[in-house]
Every structure is written in C-alpha cells, then in structure tokens.
Design a protein around this motif. Structure first.
Motif, short mmCIF file in Angstrom:
data_model
loop_
_atom_site.label_atom_id
_atom_site.label_comp_id
_atom_site.label_asym_id
_atom_site.label_seq_id
_atom_site.Cartn_x
_atom_site.Cartn_y
_atom_site.Cartn_z
N ILE A 164 0.67 -1.24 0.18
CA ILE A 164 0.12 -0.03 0.03
C ILE A 164 0.76 1.30 -0.04
O ILE A 164 2.02 1.17 0.40
N PRO A 214 -13.92 5.08 -3.59
CA PRO A 214 -13.66 3.64 -3.71
C PRO A 214 -12.31 3.27 -3.40
O PRO A 214 -12.03 2.37 -2.93
N VAL A 229 -9.75 4.55 -2.03
CA VAL A 229 -9.26 4.96 -0.77
C VAL A 229 -9.63 3.93 0.27
O VAL A 229 -10.54 3.70 0.43
N LEU A 230 -8.66 3.46 1.02
CA LEU A 230 -8.61 2.58 2.04
C LEU A 230 -8.99 3.14 3.30
O LEU A 230 -8.66 4.26 3.60
N ASP A 231 -10.18 2.39 3.95
CA ASP A 231 -10.43 2.83 5.34
C ASP A 231 -9.24 3.05 6.31
O ASP A 231 -9.33 3.89 7.44
N GLU A 232 -8.27 1.99 6.30
CA GLU A 232 -7.33 2.02 7.28
C GLU A 232 -6.09 1.79 6.37
O GLU A 232 -6.18 0.67 5.54
N PRO A 233 -4.95 2.43 6.77
CA PRO A 233 -4.91 3.50 7.62
C PRO A 233 -5.69 4.67 7.20
O PRO A 233 -5.95 5.07 6.19
N THR A 248 -4.01 1.15 -2.47
CA THR A 248 -3.20 -0.20 -3.00
C THR A 248 -2.31 0.27 -3.78
O THR A 248 -2.49 1.26 -4.58
N ARG A 294 -15.68 -3.94 13.73
CA ARG A 294 -15.30 -3.18 14.92
C ARG A 294 -16.17 -3.75 15.89
O ARG A 294 -17.40 -4.07 15.84
N ARG A 332 -16.39 -0.92 1.46
CA ARG A 332 -15.35 -0.12 1.36
C ARG A 332 -14.23 -0.96 1.83
O ARG A 332 -14.54 -1.98 2.29
N ARG A 333 -12.98 -0.77 1.38
CA ARG A 333 -11.95 -1.43 1.23
C ARG A 333 -11.19 -1.07 2.55
O ARG A 333 -10.83 0.48 2.75
N THR A 334 -10.57 -1.90 3.25
CA THR A 334 -9.21 -1.64 4.20
C THR A 334 -8.31 -2.38 4.10
O THR A 334 -8.14 -3.15 3.54
N TRP A 335 -7.38 -2.13 5.03
CA TRP A 335 -5.97 -2.82 5.08
C TRP A 335 -5.86 -3.34 6.40
O TRP A 335 -5.85 -2.69 7.25
N LEU A 391 -5.52 -7.16 2.21
CA LEU A 391 -6.70 -6.31 1.76
C LEU A 391 -7.95 -6.77 2.09
O LEU A 391 -8.27 -7.86 1.94
N THR A 448 -14.28 -3.31 4.82
CA THR A 448 -15.02 -2.92 5.96
C THR A 448 -16.30 -3.45 6.36
O THR A 448 -17.30 -3.22 5.56
N ARG A 492 -11.14 -4.73 16.95
CA ARG A 492 -11.50 -5.07 15.72
C ARG A 492 -11.53 -6.67 15.66
O ARG A 492 -10.50 -7.23 16.33
#
Lengths: 273, 269
Positions: A160, A190, A192-196, A219, B94, B137-140, B149, B152, B189
């Motif tokens: 990332i 879309p 953009v990652l929620d985390e970080p 990513t 969460r 939505r995507r998160t890491w 990957l 959420t 989480r």
C-alpha cells in the motif's frame, strides 16, 4: 586424417549436439522451478548461473578434446585478460554491479522503479544492464553500474502507498468544516482504504489560500489512477459544500498603503493612422 | 468454489426467478438491482449496486446508461438461478466499543456479513455472474509493509447471538472468542476470514459456520470453523462451500496481522 583425430571430432560433435541443448534445457528448468518456488528474479538468476557454468564446462571439454593445452591457454588468457580488462573496465564494473544488485535485491521483475528521471517497470535484469518499460511504452536500458551509483526508488515494493493531495481553500472558510468535508470525500472514494485512516494536515497559510494536505492510503495497484479519482471527488465535494478553492490573488498598492488603486473605465479609441 | 447442493429452502428472493418477457423485470435486494429481459432465445442482464437506499427513484425502470450483458442460455429452462455468496475478501468488523476479554474467558458475538448474488440461467453450466448486494469499502489489515486487503463491515459486532433477527441480504456469522492467555485482551476489531467460511440457509435466514478464535496473551492465536450450521439455524443446508481452506499455514495469520493494527487486541499492561 587419422582415426584418432576423427574419433576426437566425433566426440566434440557429441559434446556440442547433446551438451548444448542439455545446458539450455537445464537452465530453463532451473529458471522455472526457482521462479515458482522463490521469486521470478531469483529464477532468472539461477537459470543464468546454470547456463554460464554449463557453457563454460562445455567449452573447456571441447577445447581439451580438440587437443588444446589448457594450462598454456590459461596463461595466454591471463595475458589477454589483463589487456582486455583495461579496455573493458565499464563492462566489468557493470557485471560486478549486477551481482551486487542481485544480492541486495532492491527490486524484482515487474516492479515499478524510478532511476534519475526515468520511471518504468522492470522487464529484465541482465549481466550488464536492467531493462525498463516506461509507462508511455518506451524501452530504457540502464547500466547496472548506474543503478548502484544513483538513488533508486522502488514505487511498488510495499503493498500500500500513501497519496498526498494538496488542497487550498479561501481564508474565509471554516477549517473544521473543510476538514470534515475532505474526510467524507476520502471515505466515499472507492480506491481509498479505510485504514490506515485518511488524514487532513494544515501545511501553510499561503499567499492566496490556506493550504492543506489530504493524506490517504491506496493499494499499489490503484496508485496510478487514484490521484485522478481523488482530485475529481475533492473538487466535487468542495463545490457541493460551497467551499471556495481560490486562485492566486495579488493586491497592488501605490503611495499610501491604505489607499487601493482607483480603477477607471476608459472608452476605447480607434487606433490612429 | 464448488457447485453447492441445491437447497430445499432459502429465504425469499433467492432461488429460481423468472426474467421479464415483454420488458426488463427487476430483482431487488438491499442496494442491488438486477434487471433481466428475455428476447427470443437471448437473455439480457444488467445490474447496479446503488450508493444507498435513497438512490433508487424508480426501481422498475433500468437506468438509461445501464450496461447490458447478452447471454444465450444453454438449458431449456426460462428461469434464472440466483444464489447467495460470501464476499471475495476477508472482512474487518469493529467491536461494540472496546472489549476487554479477561484471561480464560469466552465471548460470543454475532456479525452480519454482506453477500453477493451469483446469477446464471437455470440448468446451465455457464459461469456465475456476480453482483455485490451493497457497496463495500476496502481497508488494510496489517502494517504498511505487509498485510491483507479486506472489506470494512459497516455494522459492528452484536454481543450475543441468541435473538439476532434475520436480515435480508446479510448472513449471520457467530464468532466465539476464547482468551487462552494469562492477561486481559483488549479488542476493538475482528478480522473475519470470509473466504474460509461455508454458507448455510434455512427458509428464515442465511448464516455461516461458527468461527472460533483462540487468542493468547501476546495477541497470537489460531482460528477454526465449525464445519456445520450454527446453533442459530438448526437443520440449515450448506449452499456454498468455502472459497479457500483454512490450512495450517494460515492459522493465526489473520490474528498476527491484526496484532499490528492500532489498538487491536494487545495484552493489557
């Protein structure tokens, strides 16, 4: 031609006909297996090592079979080597640099790297150079020595990346509201990652705007088109919220500092003559 | 994913569905709209996942800019087969607030996993077309250097699962957390390996097998799936196999990844 000589030539032919394809097949096998089990780059290196070692052995065997005295040959090669060495310092340097690159492994096949002003995807890592394909589809050959000497940036080493988007807003805007709008925009984009988590930083009180920086993580696969998508969403989001993105302002004063210049409309006169 | 056994019963909306003969007919669930129109021997399909429930002015009419896919059904049936499937990435949920799990304690949570709809002409061996029921939505999960990957989960975990109502388009996933360490674990989480779960159905609800996470004090742990329908859906039939097996090498991987998330189950003190 005596029988012994004919027999020797037949043996040489067998060495070449059987040995050479065998070396090629073995090097391809090593490349495939090592590429699958380790990395494609290590597969490439394993294949090349096996090929050059096999070809060297084959050459020595053929020369010996043809009756060359290898000791004499080595001595001659030593003298020639010194002469050639002086003439081919750059090539030798590139070869040695290539080994350093392989050991250090700053990039792998398929990585997007930047060297100097050139950015491209690594196509091959060879004995003397590394070949890149740039994003506008140009072929670039970079000598290994250059890669050792220059700063190299691997754009896709990590999965990332953070994307930084500078945003300027008018001085009259409520910065807390601007921050909220920018974070909402980031969360609704879309790629953009929620985390970080996305962040908004205040970077400067500029000449014409309050300067902010929107930090988001994407990513590496989305990196190329994420900036464009984010800019589009930020512009639309700020427009929707009625937040002004100012263009550069310049105030000119003459004489008394508090008195602005008087602007007077002058009627256009036709040019004389 | 291997082809599941055809279930005897599934919640309303799933199973066989007839496309429109004289114009597009809409299938709607959650934020997903699927339009189908049979024209002679051809079948036209179009789908859209809306940004939210409010963005649906006229569900019966397909949007003018909808991209249509034309398929030629191979079987004699005039119906479409619609089946649910779990997401194609792990999910991060969460916890309700921050959960403190004392040493030796167990906690059962209920998660609601978003689904995708898989569609193809009934009796046809063609590949399934997939449409998400809601935009995810995507998160890491992990560090900037390594991780995974994920999607959420909009809804957090509900404590307990005894009286969790069925929700259309969502699969109930019971999670049992067991603290095997000596200290209290703080959790905020949970990473759900959706690809390793099976999907089960009754006429009332869809659910996955129970996910059991054994956590130790250093944040490491192992996880396993029940392999049968959970207690909330007795007698449910399996409608989708896991997309990947929870192999030995993967055990604890998720938990190790989660350990690096800020605030994730780190031992107290």
């Amino acid at each position: 031609m005596d029988a012994q000589r004919v027999e020797s030539l037949i043996r040489v032919a067998v060495w070449l006909v059987v040995g050479l394809p065998l070396v090629v097949l073995l090097s391809r096998w090593a490349r495939r297996v090592a590429g699958q089990r380790l990395t494609p780059q290590r597969g490439l290196v394993a294949g090349k090592i096996l090929f050059y070692a096999g070809a060297g052995l084959l050459l020595v065997s053929v020369l010996k079979e043809l009756g060359f005295q290898l000791t004499t040959l080595m001595g001659t090669a030593g003298i020639i080597g010194i002469a050639v060495g002086f003439a081919s310092q750059t090539s030798v340097s590139n070869i040695i640099s290539g080994w350093f690159l392989i050991a250090e492994e700053p990039f792998a096949l398929g990585d997007l790297v930047t060297v100097g002003e050139t950015t491209g995807i690594v196509m091959s890592i060879d004995m003397l150079s590394v070949k890149l394909r740039t994003q506008d589809n140009r072929f670039v050959r970079i000598p290994n020595e250059t890669l050792i000497k220059e700063t190299l940036t691997n754009q896709t080493r990590f999965p990332i990346r953070r994307l930084e988007l500078p945003v300027g807003v008018a001085y009259r805007e409520d910065l807390a509201r601007v921050r909220t709008v920018l974070l909402e925009v980031a969360h609704s984009t879309p790629v953009v990652l929620d985390e970080p988590e996305p962040q908004v930083m205040l970077t400067a009180l500029g000449n014409s705007s309050v300067d902010l920086l929107l930090w988001v993580w994407v990513t590496r696969a989305d990196w190329v088109h994420a900036r464009s998508q984010l800019i589009e969403h930020v512009k639309a989001g700020l427009d929707r919220a009625g937040i002004e993105i100012p263009f550069p302002h310049l105030s000119l004063y003459a004489g008394s500092a508090s008195e602005p210049l008087t602007i007077r409309m002058v009627k256009d006169e036709p040019a004389a003559g | 994913m291997s082809a599941p056994a055809t279930p005897v019963s599934m919640p309303a909306g799933w199973g066989l569905w007839q496309p429109g003969e004289h114009g597009p007919r809409v299938w709607a669930m959650d934020d997903c709209r699927l339009w189908a129109h049979r024209q002679g021997t051809m079948l036209r399909l179009g789908s859209r996942t809306l940004a939210g429930p409010a963005a649906d002015p006229d569900p019966e009419s397909p949007p003018p800019d909808l991209a249509w896919l034309t398929v030629m059904p191979g079987g004699p049936s005039r119906d479409l087969e619609l089946r649910p499937a779990l997401p194609d990435l792990p999910l991060v949920a969460r916890c309700p607030g921050t959960l403190d799990l004392p040493a030796g304690a167990e906690l059962r949570l209920a998660l609601h996993l978003p689904l995708r709809v898989q569609v193809r002409p009934a009796g046809d061996g063609a590949p399934w077309l997939e449409v998400p029921l809601r935009q995810l939505r995507r998160t890491w999960a992990g560090t900037p250097r390594s991780g995974e990957l994920c999607y959420t989960l909009d809804r957090g975990a509900d404590p307990g699962s005894g009286a969790v109502p069925a929700r259309p388009g969502l699969a109930l996933c019971p999670v049992r957390l067991c603290n095997r360490g000596d200290g209290t674990l703080r959790l905020d989480r949970i990473l759900v390996p959706a690809l390793s779960l099976s999907l089960y159905a009754t006429v009332e609800r869809l659910c996955t097998d129970e996910l059991v996470m054994h956590l130790s004090a250093d944040g490491l742990g192992t996880q396993e799936t029940g392999g049968t329908a959970p207690a909330e859906a007795p007698g449910a039939l399996r409608v989708a196999e896991p997309q990947q097996t929870l192999a030995g090498g993967l055990l604890g991987r998720t938990l190790v990844g989660l350990r690096d998330l800020p605030g994730s189950w780190r031992p107290r003190g």
